[in-house]
Design an enzyme around this catalytic site. Structure first.
Site, PDB file in Angstrom:
ATOM      1  CG  ASP A 128      -1.899  -1.165   1.209  1.00 29.16           C
ATOM      2  OD1 ASP A 128      -2.249  -1.633   0.110  1.00 29.16           O
ATOM      3  OD2 ASP A 128      -2.272  -1.620   2.307  1.00 29.16           O
TER       4      ASP A 128
ATOM      5  CE  LYS B 168       2.496  -2.446  -4.325  1.00 27.94           C
ATOM      6  NZ  LYS B 168       2.134  -2.067  -2.944  1.00 27.94           N
TER       7      LYS B 168
ATOM      8  N   GLY C 129      -4.511  -4.272  -3.800  1.00 26.32           N
ATOM      9  CA  GLY C 129      -5.479  -3.232  -4.146  1.00 26.32           C
ATOM     10  C   GLY C 129      -4.686  -2.003  -4.516  1.00 26.32           C
ATOM     11  CG  HIS C 130      -1.942  -2.052  -6.995  1.00 23.13           C
ATOM     12  ND1 HIS C 130      -1.038  -2.635  -7.851  1.00 23.13           N
ATOM     13  CD2 HIS C 130      -1.688  -2.596  -5.787  1.00 23.13           C
ATOM     14  CE1 HIS C 130      -0.287  -3.494  -7.185  1.00 23.13           C
ATOM     15  NE2 HIS C 130      -0.670  -3.495  -5.928  1.00 23.13           N
TER      16      HIS C 130
ATOM     17  CD  GLN D 101       0.758  -8.840  -2.489  1.00 23.77           C
ATOM     18  OE1 GLN D 101       1.410  -9.501  -3.274  1.00 23.77           O
ATOM     19  NE2 GLN D 101      -0.487  -8.524  -2.717  1.00 23.77           N
TER      20      GLN D 101
HETATM   21  P1  GDP Z   1      -0.696   0.318  -3.529  1.00 24.71           P
HETATM   22  O1  GDP Z   1      -1.309  -0.943  -3.073  1.00 24.71           O
HETATM   23  O2  GDP Z   1       0.774   0.383  -3.272  1.00 24.71           O
HETATM   24  O3  GDP Z   1      -1.017   0.661  -4.966  1.00 24.71           O
HETATM   25  O4  GDP Z   1      -1.350   1.479  -2.640  1.00 24.71           O
HETATM   26  P2  GDP Z   1      -2.922   1.640  -2.274  1.00 24.71           P
HETATM   27  O5  GDP Z   1      -3.620   2.143  -3.463  1.00 24.71           O
HETATM   28  O6  GDP Z   1      -3.438   0.424  -1.607  1.00 24.71           O
HETATM   29  O7  GDP Z   1      -2.847   2.729  -1.129  1.00 24.71           O
HETATM   30  C1  GDP Z   1      -2.245   3.977  -1.327  1.00 24.71           C
HETATM   31  C2  GDP Z   1      -3.297   5.081  -1.067  1.00 24.71           C
HETATM   32  O8  GDP Z   1      -2.624   6.322  -0.992  1.00 24.71           O
HETATM   33  C3  GDP Z   1      -4.305   5.219  -2.178  1.00 24.71           C
HETATM   34  O9  GDP Z   1      -5.529   5.643  -1.625  1.00 24.71           O
HETATM   35  C4  GDP Z   1      -3.709   6.300  -3.056  1.00 24.71           C
HETATM   36  O10 GDP Z   1      -4.695   7.033  -3.790  1.00 24.71           O
HETATM   37  C5  GDP Z   1      -3.084   7.196  -2.016  1.00 24.71           C
HETATM   38  N1  GDP Z   1      -1.892   7.941  -2.452  1.00 24.71           N
HETATM   39  C6  GDP Z   1      -0.889   7.538  -3.278  1.00 24.71           C
HETATM   40  N2  GDP Z   1       0.058   8.500  -3.346  1.00 24.71           N
HETATM   41  C7  GDP Z   1      -0.349   9.519  -2.548  1.00 24.71           C
HETATM   42  C8  GDP Z   1       0.221  10.783  -2.168  1.00 24.71           C
HETATM   43  O11 GDP Z   1       1.301  11.157  -2.563  1.00 24.71           O
HETATM   44  N3  GDP Z   1      -0.518  11.541  -1.281  1.00 24.71           N
HETATM   45  C9  GDP Z   1      -1.731  11.144  -0.790  1.00 24.71           C
HETATM   46  N4  GDP Z   1      -2.360  11.947   0.063  1.00 24.71           N
HETATM   47  N5  GDP Z   1      -2.284   9.963  -1.137  1.00 24.71           N
HETATM   48  C10 GDP Z   1      -1.599   9.157  -1.983  1.00 24.71           C
HETATM   49  P1  IMO Z   2      -0.869  -4.182  -2.231  1.00 23.56           P
HETATM   50  O1  IMO Z   2      -0.406  -4.762  -3.539  1.00 23.56           O
HETATM   51  C1  IMO Z   2      -0.965  -4.539   2.131  1.00 23.56           C
HETATM   52  C2  IMO Z   2      -0.989  -8.603   3.762  1.00 23.56           C
HETATM   53  C3  IMO Z   2      -2.230  -9.090   4.491  1.00 23.56           C
HETATM   54  C4  IMO Z   2      -1.598 -10.045   5.482  1.00 23.56           C
HETATM   55  C5  IMO Z   2      -0.477 -10.678   4.688  1.00 23.56           C
HETATM   56  C6  IMO Z   2      -0.811 -12.029   4.076  1.00 23.56           C
HETATM   57  O2  IMO Z   2      -2.141  -3.452  -2.304  1.00 23.56           O
HETATM   58  O3  IMO Z   2       0.241  -3.407  -1.587  1.00 23.56           O
HETATM   59  P2  IMO Z   2      -2.348 -12.752   2.022  1.00 23.56           P
HETATM   60  O4  IMO Z   2      -3.810 -12.539   1.777  1.00 23.56           O
HETATM   61  O5  IMO Z   2      -1.462 -12.158   0.990  1.00 23.56           O
HETATM   62  O6  IMO Z   2      -2.012 -14.183   2.317  1.00 23.56           O
HETATM   63  O7  IMO Z   2      -2.074 -11.961   3.412  1.00 23.56           O
HETATM   64  O8  IMO Z   2      -0.168  -9.757   3.647  1.00 23.56           O
HETATM   65  N1  IMO Z   2      -1.215  -8.100   2.396  1.00 23.56           N
HETATM   66  C7  IMO Z   2      -1.158  -6.805   2.051  1.00 23.56           C
HETATM   67  N2  IMO Z   2      -0.979  -5.706   2.798  1.00 23.56           N
HETATM   68  N3  IMO Z   2      -1.063  -4.429   0.791  1.00 23.56           N
HETATM   69  C8  IMO Z   2      -1.217  -5.528   0.019  1.00 23.56           C
HETATM   70  O9  IMO Z   2      -1.204  -5.492  -1.321  1.00 23.56           O
HETATM   71  C9  IMO Z   2      -1.313  -6.780   0.647  1.00 23.56           C
HETATM   72  N4  IMO Z   2      -1.491  -8.046   0.201  1.00 23.56           N
HETATM   73  C10 IMO Z   2      -1.409  -8.839   1.268  1.00 23.56           C
HETATM   74  O10 IMO Z   2      -2.898  -8.029   5.119  1.00 23.56           O
HETATM   75  O11 IMO Z   2      -1.014  -9.322   6.544  1.00 23.56           O
HETATM   76 MG    MG Z   3      -2.862  -1.602  -1.839  1.00 23.41          MG
END
Ligand code: GDP
Ligand code: IMO
Ligand code: MG
Length: 428
Positions: free
Chosen positions: A13, A16, A40-41, A223
């Site tokens: 999270d 990416k 979840g991206h 991840q």
């Molecule tokens: P990922 O799994 O690495 O793609 O990240 P996620 O999408 O799960 O979580 C990142 C969250 O931070 C999302 O809600 C993005 O929209 C938000 N985000 C990403 N970059 C920035 C930033 O520079 N500032 C803020 N405020 N939010 C950001």
């Molecule tokens: P993105 O790509 C954050 C965490 C789960 C748990 C552990 C194992 O959005 O960054 P799993 O279901 O993979 O066997 O769970 O990994 N986890 C993540 N945490 N971002 C993710 O993906 C994750 N995918 C798995 O919360 O701790």
């Molecule tokens: Mg994510």
């Protein structure tokens, strides 16, 4: 032209999706190499929010080839739903390709993921319960079902029958759950098989051709490093290799095809699920970070744990993947703190100060953060696009991180939106 890998540097999270979306504008191909719909991206484009789970974050650019690689695990029903949602929003899927060697998450994987978490009770991992772990188990045990099996209904039925012999014993005897019928699973797969068939391809060959043709290729990690099954905080990890090296096995490309490795880190740290987290905050600062950063999981909606940036873990991530650059996201979230803290070392239970990430789980579990404090900044930097417009304290914070890791920070996130970013800030 060699490829770029985008790798999560923390516990996932990191942002990416946003970074890949930004780089995808100048790319011909974007390929996911591991993980499944545990990911979840998020991409925010104007007032549109996209939450991608399996489809690469290049899909918003028409014509960009998007590959779901052999190293991923794919829930066919979840993928079909994601495709339907994207199509309903007007996106074209013509350029999507799914590796025939990608393993499929079956209903029994999801059942076993949930059942094993329940049984572990207090020791549970806090998985996303999407069946990720059990699917990778079957891949290694050589009883997995692959995307290419969807092309041959007879083989599919046969393989499901074989796989379910042990699984049904486990479900029934170990977890007191109902047995599953292989024919029913196969029948329920028919619509998904029809929907996904046109996308199935030899994606390693496609990538080789693209690289030979000098196309710009991007590899998208899911991840993060600390969730890597080999190098992360085992057993509180996912079941694949998010580190840059995972891209080679997960897509079938040689290491010499990669020359740029972009590690993505938040300006602080978050974690979802269980497991040790040395800089975790259980105070007002932690709550403020969570609130300002909207730190709720994109996939499960769970509240993310929050803490200050951990440079020990970040140095480790840079080393494991060979980061050539870092994208530092969510710097805007730290606005308003009078002081910001950086963990530069750990103190062990015995009182020793260590700078290298410890290999031993007990040392890590008992590691206390050693902090360096820096001045914070009050100015709202949301949407800032120029490094010179950042307050001096924010610039100093970014420079301190880059100097410590020894890797240039070339992107700084200043908001959720696609253009809320400071791009190409050089080596600071
Ligand atoms: P990922 O799994 O690495 O793609 O990240 P996620 O999408 O799960 O979580 C990142 C969250 O931070 C999302 O809600 C993005 O929209 C938000 N985000 C990403 N970059 C920035 C930033 O520079 N500032 C803020 N405020 N939010 C950001
Ligand atoms: P993105 O790509 C954050 C965490 C789960 C748990 C552990 C194992 O959005 O960054 P799993 O279901 O993979 O066997 O769970 O990994 N986890 C993540 N945490 N971002 C993710 O993906 C994750 N995918 C798995 O919360 O701790
Ligand atoms: Mg994510």
């Amino acid at each position: 032209m060699p490829a770029t890998v985008v790798v999560g540097a923390q516990w996932g999270d990191e942002g990416k999706g946003k970074v890949v979306d930004l780089l995808a504008e100048g790319s011909d191909v974007v390929a996911r190499y591991q993980g499944g719909n545990n990911a979840g991206h998020t991409i925010v484009e104007g007032d549109q929010v996209y939450k991608l789970h399996l489809v690469p974050s290049g899909i918003l650019y028409p014509g960009t080839v998007c590959i779901i690689g052999n190293g991923t695990v794919v829930d066919p029903h979840a993928l079909c739903k994601e495709l339907d949602d994207l199509e309903a929003r007007g996106l074209s899927l013509d350029t999507l390709r799914l590796s025939g060697n990608a393993h499929l998450i079956m209903p029994y994987h999801i059942a076993l993921d949930g059942a094993s978490e329940m049984k572990l009770g207090h020791f549970s991992i806090g998985t996303t319960r999407r069946g990720i772990g059990p699917c990778y188990v079957d891949k290694a045990a050589r009883v997995g079902i692959r995307a290419q099996d969807l092309l041959d209904p007879k083989i599919l039925r046969e393989k499901l029958r074989v796989a379910l012999v042990d699984k049904n014993d486990m479900l029934e005897r170990l977890y007191d759950m109902p047995r599953m019928d292989p024919d029913r699973i196969a029948d329920e797969l028919i619509p998904a098989a029809e929907r996904l068939q046109p996308f199935i391809a030899d994606t390693a060959l496609l990538l080789d051709q693209a690289l030979r043709d000098g196309k710009r290729v991007l590899f998208e990690g899911a991840q993060g490093t600390m969730l890597d099954v080999d190098h992360g905080t085992y057993p509180f990890v996912t079941s694949s290799n998010p580190i840059a090296g995972g891209a080679c096995a997960g897509l079938g490309v040689g290491p010499n095809r990669i020359d740029r490795i972009l590690g993505v880190s938040k300006a602080y740290t978050t974690r979802v699920g269980e497991g040790p987290f040395p800089t975790e905050l259980d105070d007002e600062d932690g709550r403020a970070i969570g609130e300002r950063g909207h730190e709720f999981g994109t996939t499960t909606g769970r509240q993310r744990r929050t803490g200050w940036i951990d440079l020990v873990a970040l140095r480790y991530a840079a080393r494991l993947s060979g980061f050539t650059e870092i994208a530092l996201t969510k710097l805007d979230v730290l606005s308003g703190f009078t002081r910001v803290r950086l963990c530069t070392a750990y103190r062990t239970r015995e009182g020793e100060e260590i700078r290298d990430f410890p290999y031993h789980q007990s040392v890590f579990h008992n590691a206390a953060p050693v902090y360096e404090d820096m001045d914070g900044w009050s100015q709202d930097i949301t949407g800032c696009q120029d490094i010179d417009d950042l307050p001096p304290a924010a610039r100093a914070y970014v420079k301190r991180i880059s100097d410590d890791i020894g890797v240039p920070i070339t992107l700084i996130g200043t908001g959720q939106g696609r253009h809320e970013v400071i791009d190409q800030v050089g080596s600071n």
